[in-house]
Write a protein that holds these residues in place. Structure first.
Motif, PDB file in Angstrom:
ATOM      1  N   ILE A  22      36.661  11.358   9.283  1.00 39.72           N
ATOM      2  CA  ILE A  22      37.922  12.099   9.149  1.00 39.72           C
ATOM      3  C   ILE A  22      38.595  12.242  10.510  1.00 39.72           C
ATOM      4  CG2 ILE A  22      38.857  14.429   8.729  1.00 39.72           C
ATOM      5  CD1 ILE A  22      36.976  14.568   6.298  1.00 39.72           C
ATOM      6  N   TRP A  23      37.831  12.624  11.510  1.00 40.23           N
ATOM      7  CA  TRP A  23      38.379  12.736  12.868  1.00 40.23           C
ATOM      8  C   TRP A  23      38.871  11.381  13.363  1.00 40.23           C
ATOM      9  CZ3 TRP A  23      39.859  16.733  15.725  1.00 40.23           C
ATOM     10  CH2 TRP A  23      39.393  18.014  15.379  1.00 40.23           C
ATOM     11  N   VAL A  36      49.604   4.444  21.265  1.00 38.72           N
ATOM     12  CA  VAL A  36      48.269   4.219  21.839  1.00 38.72           C
ATOM     13  C   VAL A  36      47.583   3.074  21.098  1.00 38.72           C
ATOM     14  CG1 VAL A  36      45.967   5.236  22.159  1.00 38.72           C
ATOM     15  CG2 VAL A  36      48.016   6.621  22.572  1.00 38.72           C
ATOM     16  N   ARG A  37      46.906   2.197  21.842  1.00 36.27           N
ATOM     17  CA  ARG A  37      46.106   1.149  21.211  1.00 36.27           C
ATOM     18  C   ARG A  37      44.683   1.690  21.061  1.00 36.27           C
ATOM     19  NH1 ARG A  37      46.992  -2.552  24.667  1.00 36.27           N
ATOM     20  NH2 ARG A  37      44.947  -2.953  25.557  1.00 36.27           N
ATOM     21  N   VAL A  38      44.399   2.232  19.908  1.00 37.28           N
ATOM     22  CA  VAL A  38      43.106   2.876  19.647  1.00 37.28           C
ATOM     23  C   VAL A  38      42.070   1.813  19.300  1.00 37.28           C
ATOM     24  CG1 VAL A  38      41.867   4.559  18.234  1.00 37.28           C
ATOM     25  CG2 VAL A  38      44.278   4.957  18.817  1.00 37.28           C
ATOM     26  N   SER A  43      37.040   4.918  20.811  1.00 38.27           N
ATOM     27  CA  SER A  43      36.871   6.008  19.843  1.00 38.27           C
ATOM     28  C   SER A  43      35.461   6.591  19.919  1.00 38.27           C
ATOM     29  CB  SER A  43      37.140   5.514  18.422  1.00 38.27           C
ATOM     30  OG  SER A  43      38.509   5.315  18.225  1.00 38.27           O
ATOM     31  N   LYS A  44      34.475   5.733  20.134  1.00 38.33           N
ATOM     32  CA  LYS A  44      33.094   6.217  20.269  1.00 38.33           C
ATOM     33  C   LYS A  44      32.949   7.108  21.492  1.00 38.33           C
ATOM     34  CE  LYS A  44      30.588   2.660  17.741  1.00 38.33           C
ATOM     35  NZ  LYS A  44      29.738   1.476  17.793  1.00 38.33           N
ATOM     36  N   ARG A  45      33.681   6.794  22.543  1.00 37.96           N
ATOM     37  CA  ARG A  45      33.613   7.603  23.765  1.00 37.96           C
ATOM     38  C   ARG A  45      34.203   8.999  23.565  1.00 37.96           C
ATOM     39  NH1 ARG A  45      36.254   4.389  28.587  1.00 37.96           N
ATOM     40  NH2 ARG A  45      35.558   6.270  29.685  1.00 37.96           N
ATOM     41  N   GLU A  53      40.452  17.396  25.158  1.00 38.09           N
ATOM     42  CA  GLU A  53      39.943  16.315  26.003  1.00 38.09           C
ATOM     43  C   GLU A  53      40.299  14.942  25.439  1.00 38.09           C
ATOM     44  OE1 GLU A  53      35.998  18.659  27.798  1.00 38.09           O
ATOM     45  OE2 GLU A  53      35.833  17.424  25.987  1.00 38.09           O
ATOM     46  N   VAL A  54      40.273  14.822  24.100  1.00 41.03           N
ATOM     47  CA  VAL A  54      40.618  13.548  23.460  1.00 41.03           C
ATOM     48  C   VAL A  54      42.087  13.195  23.739  1.00 41.03           C
ATOM     49  CG1 VAL A  54      40.904  12.356  21.250  1.00 41.03           C
ATOM     50  CG2 VAL A  54      38.886  13.753  21.643  1.00 41.03           C
TER      51      VAL A  54
END
Length: 207
Positions: A22-23, A36-38, A43-45, A53-54
């Motif tokens: 979900i996040w 943003v190029r996600v 994403s794991k970081r 912080e994200v």
């Protein structure tokens, strides 16, 4: 496992609700919309970071215009709340498990890196609103997990000593925070054999 304990403190994401995906979905949708190029690697970081912080992490990599960091963070939080309300994400047997602990006179706490405003949505989804004596969010801490502050302050609110607390966590970051707080750490593994148990005293696979 719970010998000499007076309180059980639960992490929220990944323990009360299965919310990792979900996040990920919410962050992908919102930050992609901002240019943003996600990537899966990045994403794991961000998985163990607070929402603030994200937002800072992605902004440093792909600075966007027209939306403040606070607004971007709020957009993610709102989307997460929508998705939790919509999806079947409550952890199996979590309400009966907490209810049983409560009936045995343990104090029940919650300590999460997630924003405070998400907590009521999760408690409603899991039907556990009436079972928690105290809830804490890293919103009100100088640092989130793996710093132990949130666990130390939750123990203080519950009026128990850190060593009288057992913590149920599913992430290495959270386990580290609880261990540094001087608490007994129970890893909730969900049967995942790859999860690191270096900070754990015990483990459970299901509730």
């Amino acid at each position: 496992m719970l010998k000499d304990k007076k309180a059980i403190i639960f992490d929220m994401d990944g323990v009360l609700v299965e919310s990792e995906d979900i996040w990920k979905q919410a962050e992908y949708e919102i930050f992609s919309s901002l240019g943003v190029r996600v990537t899966e690697h990045d994403s794991k970081r961000t998985q163990s970071m607070t929402t603030e912080e994200v937002a800072q992490f992605w902004y440093q990599k792909f600075p966007w215009k027209g939306t403040t960091l606070k607004e971007a963070e709020e957009m993610v939080v709102q989307r997460v709340m929508e998705l939790i309300s919509m999806k079947d994400c409550a952890t199996l047997e979590i309400r009966p498990f907490i209810k049983k602990l409560k009936s045995q006179d343990y104090k029940i706490g919650l300590a999460t890196n997630s924003p405070e405003k998400i907590i009521p949505t999760v408690l409603k989804k899991t039907r556990t609103t009436d079972l928690f004596d105290m809830v804490s969010s890293a919103d009100f801490e100088m640092k989130g997990k793996p710093h132990p502050a949130i666990y130390l302050n939750t123990a203080k609110k519950l009026k128990v000593m850190p060593e009288e607390c057992a913590v149920i966590e599913d992430s290495e970051t959270g386990m580290e925070a609880a261990k540094k707080a001087g608490m007994t750490v129970i890893a909730y593994t969900k049967g995942n054999k790859d999860i690191s148990l270096q900070w754990a005293d015990y483990k459970i696979d299901r509730f």
